[in-house]
Each structure stands twice: as structure tokens, then as C-alpha cells.
Write an enzyme that holds these catalytic residues in place. Structure first.
Site, PDB file in Angstrom:
ATOM      1  N   GLY A   1      30.666  40.452  42.677  1.00  0.00           N
ATOM      2  CA  GLY A   1      31.185  41.251  42.160  1.00  0.00           C
ATOM      3  C   GLY A   1      30.810  41.130  40.736  1.00  0.00           C
ATOM      4  O   GLY A   1      29.803  40.170  40.500  1.00  0.00           O
TER       5      GLY A   1
ATOM      6  N   GLY B   1      31.684  39.201  46.894  1.00  0.00           N
ATOM      7  CA  GLY B   1      32.031  39.964  46.813  1.00  0.00           C
ATOM      8  C   GLY B   1      31.632  40.965  47.972  1.00  0.00           C
ATOM      9  O   GLY B   1      32.430  41.372  48.788  1.00  0.00           O
TER      10      GLY B   1
ATOM     11  N   GLU C   1      29.087  30.593  44.827  1.00  0.00           N
ATOM     12  CA  GLU C   1      29.889  30.452  43.134  1.00  0.00           C
ATOM     13  C   GLU C   1      30.416  29.290  42.268  1.00  0.00           C
ATOM     14  O   GLU C   1      29.556  29.522  40.546  1.00  0.00           O
ATOM     15  CB  GLU C   1      31.803  31.484  43.846  1.00  0.00           C
ATOM     16  CG  GLU C   1      32.166  32.277  43.999  1.00  0.00           C
ATOM     17  CD  GLU C   1      31.973  32.696  45.438  1.00  0.00           C
ATOM     18  OE1 GLU C   1      31.977  33.634  45.558  1.00  0.00           O
ATOM     19  OE2 GLU C   1      30.777  31.592  45.993  1.00  0.00           O
TER      20      GLU C   1
ATOM     21  N   ASP D   1      35.916  33.155  46.370  1.00  0.00           N
ATOM     22  CA  ASP D   1      37.231  33.918  46.683  1.00  0.00           C
ATOM     23  C   ASP D   1      37.074  34.458  48.134  1.00  0.00           C
ATOM     24  O   ASP D   1      36.279  34.821  49.259  1.00  0.00           O
ATOM     25  CB  ASP D   1      37.776  34.116  45.561  1.00  0.00           C
ATOM     26  CG  ASP D   1      36.307  34.742  44.730  1.00  0.00           C
ATOM     27  OD1 ASP D   1      35.068  35.223  45.520  1.00  0.00           O
ATOM     28  OD2 ASP D   1      36.374  36.140  43.993  1.00  0.00           O
TER      29      ASP D   1
END
Length: 349
Positions: A72, A120, A143, A151
Site C-alpha cells: 500500500g 498489499g 509490516e 494485513d
């Protein structure tokens, strides 16, 4: 939409060729990192193709030579977190809904996981029903290095990887190869990088199964799977502190390297990640895990470490984050539990 007619934004290119929907993530200078505009383009596009009888399959790829998608747009997350977090939460919400959409896409959805595929990027590829890696694949859920927690439904896959492989990937944040990805359940097929263009041409001409039969080869052995002895033993520890102690006590050099890497990561992120992987292992679907992800990500916005981690790695680039709590020993059970509390706009499907 008719064959040969392109429909695109600047950052998501799409067209249909002989019944195959071709999507290219098109931010090559940012290794195709996802932003709100891209998510907003992808979701309705897949919705239309899912019900369009003239589209029989989808192929996802990334522009440029560096990779499918590096994750992301973390700098945008940083600025949102410093402000009020509203834009970051909107992005995660829409991104996670897209991840669920991909996981349930009924037609062949071929993700070409070539080059860098992180965060992502894993969310738009590793939940696909046809996942292709190459000799250039470099996959990671990194992350914990920026004070965040894996995530995009990645915990569903990490929790189901053989033995301790998923925890090793989650707690170190270290990249793994295409062959490792297949061993871990993140991918299905191995096609040499040099054959990808021919593979896609064959998908368009003859279909997905013919393309796999013609171009997919037996993957080389997984280096990570070959180290299951020390990985399984060390990552069976009850807490992150236990795991690090086991890694440091082990005589395998890579175990000590893993301990050193984990020591650089955010203590609260590590502690929540361990809990989240274990919880995800008891959840039945990717959607269930995405509900957990949204709660955890929302809590991260209120943490010190997310802003500090992104600052250190990507804004000031001093690579010297000051984590708070500073040590694993200072993280309490209540600190961890708070990340899993429901939020007022919980994801629902």
C-alpha cells in the site's frame, strides 16, 4: 465492454482480449504500490467482469520490471495517521473489501507474482485462485518493520503455512522466494520469468489450463522448507520473547540471523502479530480474517509505532525508529488485547 477496447485510469490499465480481462497495475516508479484511486478502479472492474459472460478469465500483472506490487501507499498512511486517520481507514476498508472480492472471484483469476510482491501486493494476488510465481519473485509481509501488523488477509495464509514457516515470515518480515511461496501456500505454479509474456499470450489464445500445461515447470526446492527443523522448533515458543530466546540458543546460523532481525522490529507489532496469526488459524474464511485485520489496523493508527516506523524507514530514512514500548518485556496482555477490540464501523460482508 468489447474485446480490444481499453478502459483505464492512469494507474490501473485494463482491456479485454479474446475474452481475457487483462489488468496492469501502473505505478512502476512506486513498484505499483496501491492507493485509493487504484482500489476504487479495481473493485468495480472486477464486479463487472464477474458477471460479464464475454469475460472468461482475468490476468493481473504489474508495470515495469521491479515487481507486481510493493504494497500500500505507506506515505499516504503516514500523513493520514498524523492528521485524523480517516483517509487511512477508508483505504484499508476498501482494500480489504477488494481482497475478499478477489478471494471469491468465481472465474479464473491469474495473478502474476513476479518480482516484488509485498503487503498489499499479497492481498491482490495470493488470494487468487491461480497464483503464478517466478525465479524473480520476492514476496514478503514486512509490516512489523514499520510498526504495523500484516494485513490484507495475509494472516489467513500465514496461519496455515506448514509448521512455523508463517510465523517466521510474519515476525521477521523477511522476503521469501517463489518456491518458498508455493511451499507456504501463497502460490500454486512456477513459470520462469522469461516465459511470462508467452504464458499470457497462451492464456489469451488457448485458456489458463493450456498456458499452465505449456509454461509451468516443477519449482526448485524451497530453501525455507528445508529449514523446517529449526524453524518449527524455535517458533513453537509461547511468546515472542520465548521465540527469540530459542532462536538465539539454536546453533543454526539462520536462526541467529532471524533473532537479530526480529530485534529490530516494533515490540508491540511483533506481539500483536503473534496473537493475530494464532487467532487467524481458528477463523474459517479470508473474510473473517479481514474483519480482524480492520480492527487491528484501526488500532495501529492510534499507536506510536506506526507513525514512528514509517518516519524512520520512508520519511526521514534514518532507519532508527524509537519504538514505544521499547522492549518486548514492556508489552502487556492488555496492550495486545486492545488491538482486537471491535470498531464502530466493523467490516461486514
Amino acid at each position: 465492454m468489447t474485446d480490444g477496447v481499453a478502459e483505464e485510469t492512469d494507474e490501473v490499465l485494463s482491456r479485454v482480449d479474446n475474452g481475457v480481462g487483462l489488468i496492469t497495475l501502473n505505478r512502476p516508479k512506486a513498484i505499483n504500490s496501491l492507493n485509493q484511486t487504484m482500489v476504487d478502479a479495481l473493485a468495480p472492474l472486477l464486479d463487472r467482469w464477474a458477471t460479464d459472460d464475454s469475460v472468461r478469465a482475468v490476468v493481473l500483472t504489474g508495470a515495469g520490471e521491479r515487481g507486481l506490487c510493493a504494497g500500500g501507499d505507506v506515505v499516504s498512511i503516514y500523513h493520514s495517521a498524523r492528521k485524523d486517520g480517516i483517509e487511512a481507514r477508508r483505504f484499508w476498508r476498501d482494500e480489504y473489501l477488494l481482497n475478499a472480492q478477489i478471494a471469491e472471484f468465481a472465474k479464473p483469476y491469474v495473478a502474476l507474482m513476479d518480482g516484488i510482491v509485498m503487503g498489499g501486493g499479497v492481498g491482490v494476488s495470493a488470494h487468487a485462485n491461480t497464483r503464478v510465481v517466478t525465479d524473480r519473485s520476492k514476496i514478503a509481509m514486512p509490516e512489523v518493520g514499520i510498526g504495523f501488523i500484516p494485513d490484507v488477509g495475509g494472516m489467513f495464509l500465514l496461519s496455515r503455512a506448514p509448521g512455523g514457516l508463517g510465523l517466521h515470515a510474519a515476525l521477521t518480515g523477511a522476503p521469501f522466494s517463489g518456491t518458498d511461496a508455493i511451499a507456504m501456500g501463497f502460490a500454486d505454479h512456477y513459470v520462469p520469468h522469461g516465459d511470462l509474456e508467452a504464458f499470457t499470450r497462451t492464456v489469451v489464445a488457448d485458456g489458463v489450463q493450456d498456458a499452465l500445461a505449456k509454461h509451468a515447470i516443477e519449482p526448485p526446492p524451497s530453501a525455507l522448507a528445508a529449514q523446517r527443523d529449526w524453524i518449527d522448533e524455535c517458533y513453537a515458543g509461547e511468546t515472542v520473547e520465548d521465540i527469540v530466546a530459542r532462536l538465539r540458543a539454536h546453533d543454526a546460523g539462520p536462526a541467529n540471523d532471524a533473532a537479530d532481525l526480529i530485534a529490530t522490529r516494533s515490540p508491540i507489532s511483533l506481539s500483536v502479530t503473534l496473537a493475530a496469526v494464532r487467532r487467524a488459524g481458528k477463523l474459517e474464511t479470508v473474510k473473517d480474517v479481514l474483519v480482524q485485520d480492520y480492527r487491528v489496523s484501526s488500532a495501529s493508527l492510534r499507536s506510536h509505532d506506526l507513525v514512528e516506523g514509517i518516519r524512520a524507514q520512508l520519511i526521514d530514512k534514518d532507519r532508527n525508529p524509537k519504538w514505544s514500548p521499547a522492549t518486548l518485556a514492556e508489552v502487556t496482555a492488555a496492550d495486545i488485547e486492545a488491538y482486537f477490540a471491535p470498531v464502530d464501523d466493523d467490516l461486514s460482508f
